[in-house]
Design a protein around this motif. Structure first.
Motif, PDB file in Angstrom:
ATOM      1  N   GLY A  11       0.718  -1.182  -0.089  1.00  0.00           N
ATOM      2  CA  GLY A  11       0.119   0.133   0.204  1.00  0.00           C
ATOM      3  C   GLY A  11       0.776   1.185   0.075  1.00  0.00           C
ATOM      4  N   ARG A  12       2.091   1.095  -0.701  1.00  0.00           N
ATOM      5  CA  ARG A  12       2.658   2.464  -0.643  1.00  0.00           C
ATOM      6  C   ARG A  12       3.573   2.584  -2.134  1.00  0.00           C
ATOM      7  N   THR A  13       4.050   3.699  -2.223  1.00  0.00           N
ATOM      8  CA  THR A  13       4.592   4.137  -3.367  1.00  0.00           C
ATOM      9  C   THR A  13       5.909   3.237  -3.489  1.00  0.00           C
ATOM     10  N   ALA A  14       6.644   3.189  -4.599  1.00  0.00           N
ATOM     11  CA  ALA A  14       7.975   2.536  -4.692  1.00  0.00           C
ATOM     12  C   ALA A  14       9.019   3.091  -3.857  1.00  0.00           C
ATOM     13  N   SER A  15       8.983   4.473  -3.782  1.00  0.00           N
ATOM     14  CA  SER A  15      10.245   5.151  -3.051  1.00  0.00           C
ATOM     15  C   SER A  15       9.791   4.771  -1.540  1.00  0.00           C
ATOM     16  N   HIS A  16       8.598   4.963  -1.118  1.00  0.00           N
ATOM     17  CA  HIS A  16       8.334   4.854   0.388  1.00  0.00           C
ATOM     18  C   HIS A  16       8.477   3.362   0.589  1.00  0.00           C
ATOM     19  N   ARG A  17       8.231   2.413  -0.180  1.00  0.00           N
ATOM     20  CA  ARG A  17       8.326   0.819   0.082  1.00  0.00           C
ATOM     21  C   ARG A  17       9.979   0.550   0.078  1.00  0.00           C
ATOM     22  N   LYS A  18      10.672   1.239  -0.608  1.00  0.00           N
ATOM     23  CA  LYS A  18      12.234   1.009  -0.665  1.00  0.00           C
ATOM     24  C   LYS A  18      12.836   1.485   0.407  1.00  0.00           C
ATOM     25  N   ALA A  19      12.580   3.015   0.997  1.00  0.00           N
ATOM     26  CA  ALA A  19      13.219   3.282   2.063  1.00  0.00           C
ATOM     27  C   ALA A  19      12.628   2.419   3.483  1.00  0.00           C
ATOM     28  N   MET A  20      11.563   2.031   3.403  1.00  0.00           N
ATOM     29  CA  MET A  20      10.985   1.179   4.586  1.00  0.00           C
ATOM     30  C   MET A  20      11.902   0.116   4.842  1.00  0.00           C
ATOM     31  N   TYR A  69      21.709  -0.127  -1.423  1.00  0.00           N
ATOM     32  CA  TYR A  69      20.594  -0.615  -0.808  1.00  0.00           C
ATOM     33  C   TYR A  69      20.124  -0.151   0.651  1.00  0.00           C
ATOM     34  N   LEU A  70      21.165  -0.274   1.646  1.00  0.00           N
ATOM     35  CA  LEU A  70      20.949  -0.131   3.001  1.00  0.00           C
ATOM     36  C   LEU A  70      20.880   1.412   3.291  1.00  0.00           C
ATOM     37  N   GLN A  71      22.156   2.131   2.657  1.00  0.00           N
ATOM     38  CA  GLN A  71      22.618   3.800   2.819  1.00  0.00           C
ATOM     39  C   GLN A  71      22.957   3.680   4.296  1.00  0.00           C
ATOM     40  N   ASP A  72      23.465   2.836   4.885  1.00  0.00           N
ATOM     41  CA  ASP A  72      23.864   2.917   6.289  1.00  0.00           C
ATOM     42  C   ASP A  72      25.344   2.136   6.342  1.00  0.00           C
ATOM     43  N   LYS A  73      26.378   2.870   6.863  1.00  0.00           N
ATOM     44  CA  LYS A  73      27.607   2.510   6.654  1.00  0.00           C
ATOM     45  C   LYS A  73      27.938   1.589   7.734  1.00  0.00           C
ATOM     46  N   GLU A  74      27.376   1.511   9.058  1.00  0.00           N
ATOM     47  CA  GLU A  74      27.604   1.005  10.331  1.00  0.00           C
ATOM     48  C   GLU A  74      26.972  -0.546  10.137  1.00  0.00           C
ATOM     49  N   ALA A  75      25.776  -0.393   9.481  1.00  0.00           N
ATOM     50  CA  ALA A  75      25.126  -1.736   8.995  1.00  0.00           C
ATOM     51  C   ALA A  75      25.850  -2.596   7.894  1.00  0.00           C
ATOM     52  N   VAL A  76      26.434  -1.729   7.162  1.00  0.00           N
ATOM     53  CA  VAL A  76      27.263  -2.562   6.001  1.00  0.00           C
ATOM     54  C   VAL A  76      28.603  -3.130   6.772  1.00  0.00           C
ATOM     55  N   THR A  77      29.032  -2.309   7.648  1.00  0.00           N
ATOM     56  CA  THR A  77      30.060  -2.972   8.579  1.00  0.00           C
ATOM     57  C   THR A  77      29.871  -4.263   8.925  1.00  0.00           C
ATOM     58  N   ILE A  78      28.810  -4.242  10.044  1.00  0.00           N
ATOM     59  CA  ILE A  78      28.343  -5.194  11.025  1.00  0.00           C
ATOM     60  C   ILE A  78      28.012  -6.488   9.833  1.00  0.00           C
ATOM     61  N   LEU A  79      27.695  -6.270   8.703  1.00  0.00           N
ATOM     62  CA  LEU A  79      26.996  -7.285   7.902  1.00  0.00           C
ATOM     63  C   LEU A  79      28.399  -8.034   7.364  1.00  0.00           C
ATOM     64  N   PHE A  80      29.424  -7.267   7.075  1.00  0.00           N
ATOM     65  CA  PHE A  80      30.412  -7.904   6.286  1.00  0.00           C
ATOM     66  C   PHE A  80      31.272  -8.534   7.277  1.00  0.00           C
ATOM     67  N   ARG A  81      31.411  -7.806   8.534  1.00  0.00           N
ATOM     68  CA  ARG A  81      32.472  -8.408   9.671  1.00  0.00           C
ATOM     69  C   ARG A  81      31.989  -9.640  10.230  1.00  0.00           C
ATOM     70  N   GLU A  82      30.486  -9.478  10.857  1.00  0.00           N
ATOM     71  CA  GLU A  82      30.161 -10.272  11.854  1.00  0.00           C
ATOM     72  C   GLU A  82      29.282 -11.238  11.251  1.00  0.00           C
TER      73      GLU A  82
END
Length: 205
Positions: A11-20, A69-82
């Motif tokens: 029930g959302r637009t494409a941009s809203h769904r992607k950000a969510m 996709y994520l637009q978050d540096k900390e999340a990318v670091t956690i994903l690739f390290r842990e």
């Protein structure tokens, strides 16, 4: 009919769904478990699992792709390290969705989605509780008989232990190793005397 509709637009637009979905994926990577509606959890699973697969190959290109996709540096670091180390041997199926009670306000279906490898309850390596195999009939009698047998075996073991301990203390036991030695020495002296007498006789002659 919903033939060919693989994507739930929620029930959302494409941009809203992607950000969510990006925000929900970042929260899942940081906290390892989040609570949301069942429809959003199913959409998030399709969104985040390809990113986790991408994290197994730790290269600059993979990191930039996941960051887009994520637009978050900390999340990318956690994903690739842990997380990538935890799921290294798992061929897909990184998340688990468990349904919960419906929400009170609008009665919508709720669920929580979590990373499989971070749940200690469902792991197979945990300690397994032993089940007692008891039968309905004669369970108490058999248990009593087993206890009596164990007590009898314990008394027998104690008696044998006492006997074993009492044997070395007995003072009346003959000293068998000493007597043959003494006899042997006497025999040697007798043979020595018999050998010496003929020599003396020869000297006197």
């Amino acid at each position: 009919m919903r033939h060919g509709k693989k994507i739930n637009h929620l029930g959302r637009t494409a941009s809203h769904r992607k950000a969510m979905l990006a925000n929900m994926a970042t929260s899942l990577i940081r906290h390892k478990r989040i609570t949301t509606t069942l429809a959003k959890a199913k959409a998030l699973r399709q969104y985040v699992e390809p990113l986790i697969t991408k994290s197994k190959n730790d290269t600059t290109h993979s990191r930039r792709t996941v960051f887009s996709y994520l637009q978050d540096k900390e999340a990318v670091t956690i994903l690739f390290r842990e997380i990538s180390e935890k799921v290294a041997n798992r061929p897909g199926g990184y998340t688990r969705i468990i349904k919960m009670e419906n929400r009170l306000g609008d009665n919508s279906e709720m669920a929580f989605i979590e990373l499989v490898d971070y749940n200690e309850v469902y792991k197979k390596d945990g300690a397994v509780t032993e089940r007692k195999s008891t039968r309905r009939r004669g369970g108490k009698k058999k248990a009593g008989a087993g206890a009596s047998e164990a007590a009898a075996a314990g008394s027998v073991a104690e008696s044998t232990a006492e006997e074993v301990v009492a044997e070395p203390v007995d003072a009346e036991s003959p000293a068998t190793p000493e007597e043959p030695v003494a006899e042997a020495t006497d025999a040697q002296e007798n043979t020595a005397e018999t050998e010496e007498t003929p020599k003396d006789e020869k000297k006197e002659d």
